[in-house]
Design a protein around this motif. Structure first.
Motif, PDB file in Angstrom:
ATOM      1  N   PHE A   1       0.823  -1.216   0.062  1.00 38.96           N
ATOM      2  CA  PHE A   1      -0.071   0.029   0.090  1.00 38.96           C
ATOM      3  C   PHE A   1       0.812   1.372  -0.124  1.00 38.96           C
ATOM      4  N   ALA A   2       2.031   1.211   0.557  1.00 38.48           N
ATOM      5  CA  ALA A   2       2.920   2.309   0.557  1.00 38.48           C
ATOM      6  C   ALA A   2       3.484   2.545  -0.987  1.00 38.48           C
ATOM      7  N   VAL A   3       3.791   1.459  -1.760  1.00 38.66           N
ATOM      8  CA  VAL A   3       4.117   1.455  -2.912  1.00 38.66           C
ATOM      9  C   VAL A   3       3.025   2.203  -3.645  1.00 38.66           C
ATOM     10  N   LEU A   4       2.049   1.668  -3.640  1.00 40.40           N
ATOM     11  CA  LEU A   4       0.716   2.195  -4.173  1.00 40.40           C
ATOM     12  C   LEU A   4       0.695   3.625  -3.902  1.00 40.40           C
ATOM     13  N   SER A   5       0.798   4.054  -2.995  1.00 37.54           N
ATOM     14  CA  SER A   5       0.690   5.573  -2.628  1.00 37.54           C
ATOM     15  C   SER A   5       1.695   6.233  -3.519  1.00 37.54           C
ATOM     16  N   LEU A   6       2.942   5.741  -3.746  1.00 42.83           N
ATOM     17  CA  LEU A   6       4.208   6.217  -4.614  1.00 42.83           C
ATOM     18  C   LEU A   6       3.570   6.267  -6.032  1.00 42.83           C
ATOM     19  N   LEU A   7       2.943   5.330  -6.445  1.00 44.57           N
ATOM     20  CA  LEU A   7       2.380   5.211  -7.780  1.00 44.57           C
ATOM     21  C   LEU A   7       1.416   6.399  -8.216  1.00 44.57           C
ATOM     22  N   LEU A   8       0.290   6.642  -7.071  1.00 44.52           N
ATOM     23  CA  LEU A   8      -0.407   7.582  -7.207  1.00 44.52           C
ATOM     24  C   LEU A   8      -0.184   9.034  -7.193  1.00 44.52           C
ATOM     25  N   LEU A   9       1.036   9.090  -6.183  1.00 40.40           N
ATOM     26  CA  LEU A   9       1.808  10.339  -6.361  1.00 40.40           C
ATOM     27  C   LEU A   9       2.402  10.626  -7.574  1.00 40.40           C
ATOM     28  N   ALA A  10       3.183   9.773  -8.118  1.00 42.98           N
ATOM     29  CA  ALA A  10       3.670  10.016  -9.388  1.00 42.98           C
ATOM     30  C   ALA A  10       2.894  10.293 -10.364  1.00 42.98           C
ATOM     31  N   ASP A  11       1.527   9.669 -10.497  1.00 41.32           N
ATOM     32  CA  ASP A  11       0.408  10.211 -11.413  1.00 41.32           C
ATOM     33  C   ASP A  11       0.006  11.581 -11.262  1.00 41.32           C
ATOM     34  N   SER A  12      -0.071  12.240  -9.902  1.00 47.05           N
ATOM     35  CA  SER A  12      -0.309  13.511  -9.706  1.00 47.05           C
ATOM     36  C   SER A  12       0.541  14.415 -10.253  1.00 47.05           C
ATOM     37  N   ILE A  13       1.865  14.130  -9.883  1.00 46.42           N
ATOM     38  CA  ILE A  13       3.013  15.139 -10.647  1.00 46.42           C
ATOM     39  C   ILE A  13       3.025  14.941 -11.836  1.00 46.42           C
ATOM     40  N   ARG A  14       2.657  13.849 -12.396  1.00 44.86           N
ATOM     41  CA  ARG A  14       2.682  13.697 -13.800  1.00 44.86           C
ATOM     42  C   ARG A  14       1.697  14.649 -14.761  1.00 44.86           C
ATOM     43  N   TRP A  15       0.408  14.749 -13.886  1.00 48.95           N
ATOM     44  CA  TRP A  15      -0.669  15.466 -14.561  1.00 48.95           C
ATOM     45  C   TRP A  15      -0.500  17.232 -14.243  1.00 48.95           C
ATOM     46  N   LEU A  16       0.522  17.202 -13.142  1.00 52.72           N
ATOM     47  CA  LEU A  16       0.882  18.736 -12.845  1.00 52.72           C
ATOM     48  C   LEU A  16       1.977  19.326 -13.912  1.00 52.72           C
ATOM     49  N   THR A  17       2.600  18.290 -14.773  1.00 47.86           N
ATOM     50  CA  THR A  17       3.703  18.832 -15.651  1.00 47.86           C
ATOM     51  C   THR A  17       3.404  18.291 -16.989  1.00 47.86           C
ATOM     52  N   TYR A  18       2.020  17.811 -17.115  1.00 46.74           N
ATOM     53  CA  TYR A  18       1.379  17.553 -18.478  1.00 46.74           C
ATOM     54  C   TYR A  18       1.223  18.481 -19.441  1.00 46.74           C
ATOM     55  N   ARG A  19       1.950  18.024 -20.622  1.00 48.38           N
ATOM     56  CA  ARG A  19       1.806  19.019 -21.966  1.00 48.38           C
ATOM     57  C   ARG A  19       1.126  18.230 -23.076  1.00 48.38           C
ATOM     58  N   ARG A  20       0.058  18.768 -23.696  1.00 50.38           N
ATOM     59  CA  ARG A  20      -0.522  17.998 -24.743  1.00 50.38           C
ATOM     60  C   ARG A  20       0.536  17.865 -25.965  1.00 50.38           C
ATOM     61  N   ASP A  21       0.567  16.623 -26.492  1.00 49.93           N
ATOM     62  CA  ASP A  21       1.358  16.699 -27.944  1.00 49.93           C
ATOM     63  C   ASP A  21       0.115  16.026 -29.091  1.00 49.93           C
ATOM     64  N   PHE A  22       0.563  16.217 -30.111  1.00 53.42           N
ATOM     65  CA  PHE A  22      -0.263  15.394 -31.287  1.00 53.42           C
ATOM     66  C   PHE A  22       0.815  15.159 -32.549  1.00 53.42           C
ATOM     67  N   ILE A  23       0.181  14.372 -33.352  1.00 49.65           N
ATOM     68  CA  ILE A  23       1.150  13.889 -34.409  1.00 49.65           C
ATOM     69  C   ILE A  23       0.609  14.942 -35.655  1.00 49.65           C
ATOM     70  N   VAL A  24       1.412  15.321 -36.219  1.00 55.23           N
ATOM     71  CA  VAL A  24       1.013  15.865 -37.418  1.00 55.23           C
ATOM     72  C   VAL A  24       1.600  14.991 -38.814  1.00 55.23           C
ATOM     73  N   THR A  25       0.756  14.753 -39.796  1.00 55.27           N
ATOM     74  CA  THR A  25       1.234  14.003 -40.878  1.00 55.27           C
ATOM     75  C   THR A  25       0.879  14.965 -42.060  1.00 55.27           C
ATOM     76  N   ALA A  26       2.045  14.889 -42.788  1.00 54.23           N
ATOM     77  CA  ALA A  26       1.982  15.710 -44.142  1.00 54.23           C
ATOM     78  C   ALA A  26       2.082  14.823 -45.365  1.00 54.23           C
ATOM     79  N   LYS A  27       1.264  15.176 -46.528  1.00 57.14           N
ATOM     80  CA  LYS A  27       1.269  14.064 -47.459  1.00 57.14           C
ATOM     81  C   LYS A  27       1.730  15.095 -48.758  1.00 57.14           C
ATOM     82  N   TYR A  28       2.661  14.619 -49.458  1.00 54.53           N
ATOM     83  CA  TYR A  28       3.186  15.213 -50.836  1.00 54.53           C
ATOM     84  C   TYR A  28       2.751  14.654 -51.793  1.00 54.53           C
ATOM     85  N   ASP A  29       2.867  15.411 -53.020  1.00 56.72           N
ATOM     86  CA  ASP A  29       2.131  14.978 -54.353  1.00 56.72           C
ATOM     87  C   ASP A  29       3.276  13.835 -54.993  1.00 56.72           C
ATOM     88  N   ASP A  30       4.463  13.773 -54.700  1.00 57.83           N
ATOM     89  CA  ASP A  30       5.373  12.661 -54.864  1.00 57.83           C
ATOM     90  C   ASP A  30       4.999  11.517 -54.334  1.00 57.83           C
TER      91      ASP A  30
END
Length: 308
Positions: A133-162
């Motif tokens: 249960f102590a280890v579980l608290s560390l996992l949940l704590l890591a999740d909290s910190i991860r959300w505090l530092t979260y930045r959105r990312d997305f994939i851009v796809t470019a298609k060319y005529d060739d």
């Protein structure tokens, strides 16, 4: 494990980290990681077992003539001799059982940890419930910190005529609305981490009392012991974690592979079928498509990704 926890916007985070480290001060970093893997597997197995048991119960009711619940199943296309009724994944909301959506990791672990004989784990020897249960608290704590530092990312796809196709990852700064959502999720995980460390400390206290005052404890904790005895008698299982490490590694490889190309599959079901075959090609432990689909669904939800 070795890092620090920010004290803003939630000043309780460093305290949670400190309290968990006190309970785990005799453990190495490797042992803590082992316990984290065990927790991940136990919780996944808990939800999967509960679901499978409920489906079997409903099947028995259907065999006994309850036609109404047949809408939850579909025939797999086989003959009467070799075919079978398959549960419709989209009907899972109809099941009145514990699920990740309505049951916290703490409640799930509290329910299932009594299924296992913990001290037979050679990689986390002589382990105690409170340490998990102590280890579980560390996992949940890591999740909290991860959300505090979260930045959105997305994939851009470019298609060319060739005919060339180029993709690139882009990271964008959060909008104020994104920050509010991230802080809300971080706060939710912080509260869960607080609940977990409080329960770990309670479990530790009970463990001390049991060790030092077993006779006195028999009178003061009789109801607690009865509940635990019922759980251990009805669902006593040996936690042979060695054979389950292959399962954990297979899950990890699938999630990493899917993360590299999230848009390849329109649905979790199709992704599950593909990666079930992919595991065989990689000479890893095979898993049913339904199991792989469940991995992908849970992971996608945890990182905010929705299947089309």
């Amino acid at each position: 494990i070795k890092g620090i926890a920010p004290d803003l916007p939630f000043p309780q985070l460093p305290s949670i980290l400190k309290r968990a480290r006190v309970l785990l001060n005799s453990r190495t970093e490797g042992q803590i990681y082992t316990a984290a893997e065990d927790i991940d597997w136990m919780i996944d197995e808990y939800f999967l077992s509960i679901k499978q048991e409920e489906i079997e119960r409903i099947k028995n009711e259907m065999r006994n003539g309850d036609i109404e619940i047949s809408r939850l199943f579909e025939w797999d296309g086989g003959t009467i001799a070799n075919g079978r009724w398959e549960f419709k994944d989209e009907m899972e909301d109809e099941l009145e059982i514990p699920k990740p959506e309505n049951t916290s990791e703490l409640e799930a672990l509290k329910d299932c940890i009594g299924w296992y004989v913990l001290n037979e784990n050679e990689y986390f020897f002589n382990c105690k419930e409170y340490e998990y249960f102590a280890v579980l608290s560390l996992l949940l704590l890591a999740d909290s910190i991860r959300w505090l530092t979260y930045r959105r990312d997305f994939i851009v796809t470019a298609k060319y005529d060739d005919g060339r196709v180029e993709t690139s990852n882009n990271i964008v700064e959060n909008k104020s609305s994104d920050n509010l959502i991230n802080y809300a999720k971080a706060g939710e995980r912080a509260l869960a981490a607080m609940d977990a460390i409080c329960y770990a400390e309670l479990s530790y206290t009970v463990s001390l009392i049991e060790t030092n005052h077993k006779k006195k404890l028999a009178n003061t904790q009789i109801e607690f012991q009865k509940d635990e005895a019922v759980k251990r008698t009805s669902k006593a299982r040996t936690l042979n974690l060695i054979k389950h490490r292959d399962s954990y590694f297979a899950k990890k490889r699938v999630l990493e592979e899917w993360e590299n190309n999230r848009n390849q599959f329109p649905s979790a079901e199709k992704a599950g079928i593909f990666y079930s075959d992919w595991l065989l090609q990689q000479q890893l432990k095979s898993h049913e498509p339904r199991t792989v689909t469940n991995w992908l669904r849970v992971h996608a939800k945890s990182i905010g990704v929705k299947f089309r």
